[in-house]
Scaffold this motif. Structure first.
Motif, mmCIF file in Angstrom:
data_model
loop_
_atom_site.group_PDB
_atom_site.id
_atom_site.type_symbol
_atom_site.label_atom_id
_atom_site.label_comp_id
_atom_site.label_asym_id
_atom_site.label_seq_id
_atom_site.Cartn_x
_atom_site.Cartn_y
_atom_site.Cartn_z
ATOM 1 N N HIS A 1 0.991 -1.112 -0.067
ATOM 2 C CA HIS A 1 -0.053 -0.041 0.074
ATOM 3 C C HIS A 1 0.986 1.299 -0.115
ATOM 4 O O HIS A 1 0.375 2.396 0.185
ATOM 5 N N GLY A 2 2.154 0.981 -0.071
ATOM 6 C CA GLY A 2 2.956 2.486 -0.170
ATOM 7 C C GLY A 2 4.228 2.040 -1.217
ATOM 8 O O GLY A 2 3.886 1.449 -2.178
ATOM 9 N N SER A 3 5.250 2.788 -0.964
ATOM 10 C CA SER A 3 6.332 2.637 -1.918
ATOM 11 C C SER A 3 7.602 3.160 -1.546
ATOM 12 O O SER A 3 7.853 3.612 -0.364
ATOM 13 N N ILE A 4 8.567 2.847 -2.334
ATOM 14 C CA ILE A 4 9.984 3.095 -2.011
ATOM 15 C C ILE A 4 10.417 4.283 -2.705
ATOM 16 O O ILE A 4 10.430 3.886 -3.896
ATOM 17 N N SER A 5 10.918 5.094 -2.284
ATOM 18 C CA SER A 5 11.400 6.247 -3.279
ATOM 19 C C SER A 5 12.876 6.445 -2.904
ATOM 20 O O SER A 5 13.397 6.932 -3.808
ATOM 21 N N ARG A 6 13.404 6.026 -1.676
ATOM 22 C CA ARG A 6 15.024 5.954 -1.429
ATOM 23 C C ARG A 6 15.418 4.577 -1.558
ATOM 24 O O ARG A 6 15.685 3.925 -0.785
ATOM 25 N N GLY A 7 15.829 4.440 -2.863
ATOM 26 C CA GLY A 7 16.111 3.016 -3.508
ATOM 27 C C GLY A 7 17.507 2.785 -2.834
ATOM 28 O O GLY A 7 17.448 1.382 -2.254
ATOM 29 N N ALA A 8 18.332 3.528 -3.062
ATOM 30 C CA ALA A 8 19.732 3.131 -2.484
ATOM 31 C C ALA A 8 19.716 2.799 -0.802
ATOM 32 O O ALA A 8 20.269 1.855 -0.375
ATOM 33 N N HIS A 9 18.998 3.614 -0.196
ATOM 34 C CA HIS A 9 18.633 3.345 1.472
ATOM 35 C C HIS A 9 18.144 2.016 1.659
ATOM 36 O O HIS A 9 18.424 1.375 2.429
ATOM 37 N N ALA A 10 16.951 1.770 0.798
ATOM 38 C CA ALA A 10 16.348 0.473 0.913
ATOM 39 C C ALA A 10 17.102 -0.575 0.786
ATOM 40 O O ALA A 10 17.129 -1.726 1.340
ATOM 41 N N ALA A 11 17.956 -0.495 -0.390
ATOM 42 C CA ALA A 11 18.750 -1.732 -0.605
ATOM 43 C C ALA A 11 19.764 -2.019 0.456
ATOM 44 O O ALA A 11 20.064 -3.062 0.757
ATOM 45 N N ASP A 12 20.491 -0.756 0.828
ATOM 46 C CA ASP A 12 21.303 -1.068 2.095
ATOM 47 C C ASP A 12 20.738 -1.705 3.276
ATOM 48 O O ASP A 12 21.425 -2.460 4.045
ATOM 49 N N THR A 13 19.602 -1.210 3.801
ATOM 50 C CA THR A 13 18.578 -1.336 4.654
ATOM 51 C C THR A 13 18.405 -3.032 4.739
ATOM 52 O O THR A 13 18.487 -3.651 5.723
ATOM 53 N N LEU A 14 17.820 -3.381 3.476
ATOM 54 C CA LEU A 14 17.396 -4.864 3.501
ATOM 55 C C LEU A 14 18.612 -5.835 3.776
ATOM 56 O O LEU A 14 18.672 -6.662 3.832
ATOM 57 N N ALA A 15 19.742 -5.286 2.736
ATOM 58 C CA ALA A 15 21.049 -6.108 3.206
ATOM 59 C C ALA A 15 21.564 -6.232 4.416
ATOM 60 O O ALA A 15 21.782 -7.146 4.889
ATOM 61 N N GLY A 16 21.452 -5.257 5.232
ATOM 62 C CA GLY A 16 21.864 -5.056 6.428
ATOM 63 C C GLY A 16 21.130 -5.992 7.414
ATOM 64 O O GLY A 16 21.381 -6.838 8.293
ATOM 65 N N PHE A 17 19.475 -6.116 6.974
ATOM 66 C CA PHE A 17 18.731 -7.024 7.886
ATOM 67 C C PHE A 17 19.008 -8.337 7.467
ATOM 68 O O PHE A 17 19.107 -9.074 8.538
ATOM 69 N N LEU A 18 19.210 -8.621 6.528
ATOM 70 C CA LEU A 18 19.242 -10.103 5.921
ATOM 71 C C LEU A 18 20.543 -10.631 6.204
ATOM 72 O O LEU A 18 20.778 -11.795 6.798
ATOM 73 N N ARG A 19 21.923 -9.799 6.465
ATOM 74 C CA ARG A 19 23.109 -10.159 6.818
ATOM 75 C C ARG A 19 22.945 -10.677 8.244
ATOM 76 O O ARG A 19 23.611 -11.593 8.784
#
Length: 300
Positions: A109-127
């Protein structure tokens, strides 16, 4: 009304709290839209009640109760953590759990506008999540397998979705064939969320801000989560995600891309079912599935 069709209302939630956790019964109760196996209700500002609904057994809730308190302290994003247990009773013969509320808007129901930040955040979470799991960690009967053992599911989704919605069927099959040909995960099983799709992550300020619904949690191949590089993140950010994650070899990326294709087809199918008014269908998942499949076909 069958056992799986119990009507869950705000009054029922309040009654159960009065019976089992009376100190929480005075908090405001508000329904949260969505959910299938479980239904969520806000409880005050900081809590939620997760009610077993269509899930035939309490296994998924009991899994969250057992393992989320272990995992949550070392994860860099908020996740729902159980704080009280609700047991089956004459009023409601199923399990329910009071959990912390993860603030934000579901990505579907939303969106991601800060793609680089989201990529880094997801990578950190999964690490942080993808560490070797203990021997007693749950396995999965239907998730976590190498793509070559999931071909029947892939074919089911591919055949069920209207061809014009899929687009280049040959290209989708090529991505899947490459995943099937990739080497298997040979390292010890790691913790895997297992169900990262747009309804199971929340966003705020244009980026990822929390991960929810750990009912599919299992020990196995991290490629099942790495597929989120295409299923969740905006176009052009998968390469950044894998660079930040740092632990995925070529085989894992190939498996993950194929699994992302299958997950995208699932989203398309749920959207198609919603457009047709079928039970469980979600019309707004169709565009999410289409966008995810486009990202898969573009690669990194």
């Amino acid at each position: 009304m069958t056992d799986t069709e119990i009507e869950i209302t705000a009054d029922l939630v309040r009654d159960l709290l009065r019976e089992q956790h009376p100190d929480l019964a005075g908090l405001a109760v508000r329904e949260v839209a969505g959910g299938w196996g479980n239904q969520m209700w806000r409880l005050g500002d900081e809590l939620a009640v997760r009610m077993q609904r269509m899930d035939p057994t309490p296994e998924l809730q009991l899994k969250e109760r057992r393992w989320l308190p272990v995992l949550a302290p070392r994860l860099p994003l908020p996740v729902p953590t159980p704080v009280r247990f609700g047991e089956p009773s004459g009023r409601f013969p199923k399990h329910w759990t009071v959990m912390t509320w993860v603030a934000g808007e579901p990505l579907d129901h939303g969106s991601i506008s800060r793609g680089a930040h989201a990529a880094d955040t997801l990578a950190g979470f999964l690490r942080a999540l993808h560490v070797e799991a203990p021997a007693e960690a749950p396995a999965s009967a239907d998730l976590g397998a190498h793509p070559k053992r999931c071909t029947s599911g892939f074919e089911h989704f591919l055949q069920a979705v209207a061809p014009d919605a899929v687009g280049d069927v040959g290209a989708v099959r090529d991505v899947w064939a490459d995943a099937v040909a990739a080497p298997e995960w040979a390292a010890p099983p790691v913790w895997v969320h297992g169900d990262l799709h747009p309804a199971n992550v929340v966003v705020s300020d244009g980026t990822l801000s929390g991960i929810v619904d750990f009912g599919s949690l299992f020990a196995g191949d991290p490629a099942w989560d790495l597929a989120a590089a295409w299923v969740l993140l905006p176009a052009g950010t998968a390469a950044r995600f894998f660079d930040a994650y740092g632990h995925a070899d070529e085989a894992a990326i190939r498996r993950a891309r194929g699994l992302a294709a299958m997950k995208s087809l699932f989203l398309l199918l749920m959207g198609q079912n919603g457009d047709r008014g079928l039970p469980g269908g979600k019309p707004h998942w169709g565009p999410a599935g289409r966008a995810a499949l486009d990202r898969v076909l573009k690669g990194m």
